[in-house]
Design a protein around this motif. Structure first.
Motif, short mmCIF file in Angstrom:
data_model
loop_
_atom_site.label_atom_id
_atom_site.label_comp_id
_atom_site.label_asym_id
_atom_site.label_seq_id
_atom_site.Cartn_x
_atom_site.Cartn_y
_atom_site.Cartn_z
N SER A 1 -62.66 -0.33 1.15
CA SER A 1 -63.12 0.16 -0.15
C SER A 1 -64.52 -0.37 -0.44
O SER A 1 -64.82 -1.51 -0.11
CB SER A 1 -62.16 -0.31 -1.25
OG SER A 1 -62.72 -0.13 -2.53
N ARG B 1 -65.51 -0.96 -3.35
CA ARG B 1 -65.34 -1.78 -4.56
C ARG B 1 -65.02 -3.21 -4.14
O ARG B 1 -63.97 -3.47 -3.56
CB ARG B 1 -64.20 -1.20 -5.40
CG ARG B 1 -63.86 -2.03 -6.63
CD ARG B 1 -64.88 -1.83 -7.75
NE ARG B 1 -64.35 -2.38 -9.00
CZ ARG B 1 -64.74 -3.54 -9.54
NH1 ARG B 1 -65.68 -4.27 -8.95
NH2 ARG B 1 -64.20 -3.96 -10.66
N CYS C 1 -64.27 -6.09 -5.80
CA CYS C 1 -63.79 -6.95 -6.88
C CYS C 1 -63.27 -8.27 -6.30
O CYS C 1 -62.74 -8.33 -5.20
CB CYS C 1 -62.66 -6.25 -7.65
SG CYS C 1 -61.34 -5.56 -6.63
N HIS D 1 -58.16 4.77 -8.16
CA HIS D 1 -58.82 4.18 -9.32
C HIS D 1 -60.35 4.21 -9.27
O HIS D 1 -61.00 3.87 -10.27
CB HIS D 1 -58.35 2.73 -9.51
CG HIS D 1 -56.88 2.61 -9.68
ND1 HIS D 1 -56.24 2.88 -10.87
CD2 HIS D 1 -55.91 2.23 -8.81
CE1 HIS D 1 -54.94 2.68 -10.72
NE2 HIS D 1 -54.71 2.28 -9.49
N LYS D 2 -60.91 4.54 -8.13
CA LYS D 2 -62.37 4.60 -7.96
C LYS D 2 -63.05 3.31 -8.42
O LYS D 2 -62.64 2.23 -8.08
CB LYS D 2 -62.93 5.83 -8.70
CG LYS D 2 -62.34 7.14 -8.23
CD LYS D 2 -62.59 7.39 -6.75
CE LYS D 2 -62.01 8.73 -6.32
NZ LYS D 2 -62.17 8.95 -4.86
N ARG D 3 -64.08 3.44 -9.24
CA ARG D 3 -64.90 2.30 -9.62
C ARG D 3 -64.12 1.25 -10.43
O ARG D 3 -64.51 0.09 -10.48
CB ARG D 3 -66.12 2.77 -10.41
CG ARG D 3 -67.22 1.73 -10.58
CD ARG D 3 -68.37 2.29 -11.39
NE ARG D 3 -69.01 3.40 -10.69
CZ ARG D 3 -69.99 3.26 -9.80
NH1 ARG D 3 -70.43 2.05 -9.49
NH2 ARG D 3 -70.53 4.32 -9.23
N SER D 4 -63.04 1.66 -11.07
CA SER D 4 -62.29 0.72 -11.89
C SER D 4 -61.23 -0.06 -11.11
O SER D 4 -60.44 -0.79 -11.70
CB SER D 4 -61.61 1.47 -13.05
OG SER D 4 -60.60 2.34 -12.56
N THR D 5 -61.21 0.08 -9.79
CA THR D 5 -60.23 -0.61 -8.95
C THR D 5 -60.29 -2.12 -9.15
O THR D 5 -61.36 -2.74 -9.12
CB THR D 5 -60.48 -0.31 -7.46
OG1 THR D 5 -60.41 1.10 -7.25
CG2 THR D 5 -59.43 -0.99 -6.59
N LEU D 6 -59.13 -2.72 -9.39
CA LEU D 6 -59.00 -4.17 -9.52
C LEU D 6 -58.14 -4.73 -8.40
O LEU D 6 -57.42 -3.98 -7.72
CB LEU D 6 -58.37 -4.52 -10.88
CG LEU D 6 -59.14 -4.08 -12.13
CD1 LEU D 6 -58.33 -4.42 -13.37
CD2 LEU D 6 -60.51 -4.73 -12.19
N ASP E 1 -54.62 -3.72 -8.54
CA ASP E 1 -54.36 -2.36 -8.06
C ASP E 1 -54.14 -2.36 -6.55
O ASP E 1 -53.28 -1.64 -6.03
CB ASP E 1 -55.53 -1.43 -8.40
CG ASP E 1 -55.76 -1.30 -9.89
OD1 ASP E 1 -54.76 -1.24 -10.64
OD2 ASP E 1 -56.93 -1.27 -10.31
#
Length: 368
Positions: A285, A287, A289, A344-349, A352
């Protein structure tokens, strides 16, 4: 046998990126059925070792045990996380809950007294032991009193040590001197009982400054990120990181530390025990985080313990449990991160990604 392997590989490639469905699961079950014979799996893994890129899905099928109703609680693994202080409570939770989500039966956390209520509030699934101490809680103590506190900490961990299949040392640990001193003695205790352990986070800071804590212990796994790896190379090899010779340098580093396994995290994860180097480059990913490293350390602990059980069986793979555990954990985390990002795209935590661990493993190793 070669034809059979090619068919299996082709089928796996054709379905690995498809959405989950009844047809897909049946196809994957067929793949697993063909591959799951313990007679053929060691040969499959052995063939994998001739190239750098690891077949993470095959390793996952090899080390993941079937769900057997005859098994009792604990036989699928008992993991303990050593970490968690006032400032950092999320990291040990992520590592411990990831181990449960993958399939270990019991997951413990040994943390400081201040961190315990917070970690307990995250999930009732975790067994939390508030036994670690930081310097500020004993600042008025004499040296003799501090030694007694340290002995008590080690004694509390000692009560449980023989029960664990693997430890994760470092998530949310912090760098408190007294706490790190206690953890160094916990490492020695684990070595005494031949318990594997994964070193992550601030425990890597401890190990970098005290290499003897892990040197020549084949059941130790280090999981450094970019900066942690840089410090290890500078300390042990007395040079800078050379990306053009990344695999050779990693092999030299692991060999210099006496054959410990190192999982160097990055765009491509590199894994070595000083003899071989394997890579896992499955797309994950974009992302980034915080907390994904904690998922990885908890995952390595589970798969290492499962591979260790397999190693003691009559049809053991030729690779070390630590190498197999790292490959499996790296591959699964990347697949779960990819799935979470799709949803969740950019909001992936990080939470998740943890939620996607079970689904990702099921796609590779279906229960039925």
């Amino acid at each position: 046998m070669l034809v059979k392997h090619c068919v299996i590989s082709a089928l796996t490639r054709s379905t690995s990126h498809s959405p989950s469905s009844t047809v897909l699961r049946r196809q994957q079950f067929l793949v697993r059925t063909l591959c799951a014979s313990r007679t053929h799996l060691p040969k499959l893994i052995k063939a994998m070792s001739s190239t750098s890129e690891a077949d993470a899905e095959s390793v996952l099928r090899t080390v993941t045990p079937t769900l057997d109703p005859k098994r009792h609680k604990g036989q699928a693994g008992k993991i303990a996380v050593i970490g968690g202080c006032r400032e950092y409570t999320g990291a040990p939770y992520f590592a411990a809950i990831s181990a449960l989500r993958i399939g270990t039966d019991l997951s413990h956390v040994f943390c400081t007294k201040d961190a315990a209520p917070v970690i307990k509030s995250y999930s009732p699934e975790l067994i939390v032991h508030p036994v670690l101490e930081e310097s500020y809680t004993i600042s008025q103590f004499s040296e003799e009193e501090k030694r007694k506190v340290q002995d008590n900490v080690i004694g509390e961990v000692d009560k449980w040590m023989e029960r664990f299949d693997c430890l994760v040392i470092g998530p949310g640990l912090g760098r408190d001197p007294f706490l790190l001193e206690c953890v160094s003695k916990i490492m020695l205790l684990a070595k005494k009982f031949n318990v594997p352990f994964v070193v992550d986070g601030d425990a890597l800071f401890l190990v970098t400054n005290s290499i003897d804590l892990v040197k020549s212990y084949p059941l130790a796994v280090l999981t450094p990120n970019v900066n942690e790896y840089k410090r290890l190379v500078q300390k042990v090899l007395n040079c800078e990181v050379d990306e053009e010779k990344a695999e050779d340098q990693l092999r030299s580093l692991a060999k210099q530390i006496g054959g410990v396994t190192i999982l160097r995290k990055g765009k491509t994860d590199l894994i070595s025990n000083g003899e071989i180097v394997k890579s896992v480059s499955i797309y994950g990913s974009p992302r980034r985080c915080g907390g994904q490293g904690d998922i990885l350390s908890g995952s390595v602990a589970v798969f290492l313990s499962w591979a260790q059980q397999l190693k003691s069986g009559p049809e053991s793979p030729s690779e070390s449990p630590a190498i197999l555990g790292c490959i499996a954990a790296s591959g699964l985390l990347r697949k779960a991160a990819s799935l979470a990002f799709t949803k969740h795209k950019r909001s992936t935590l990080t939470s998740d990604i943890i939620e996607c661990l079970g689904e990702s493993l099921e796609d590779i190793c279906p229960v039925s």
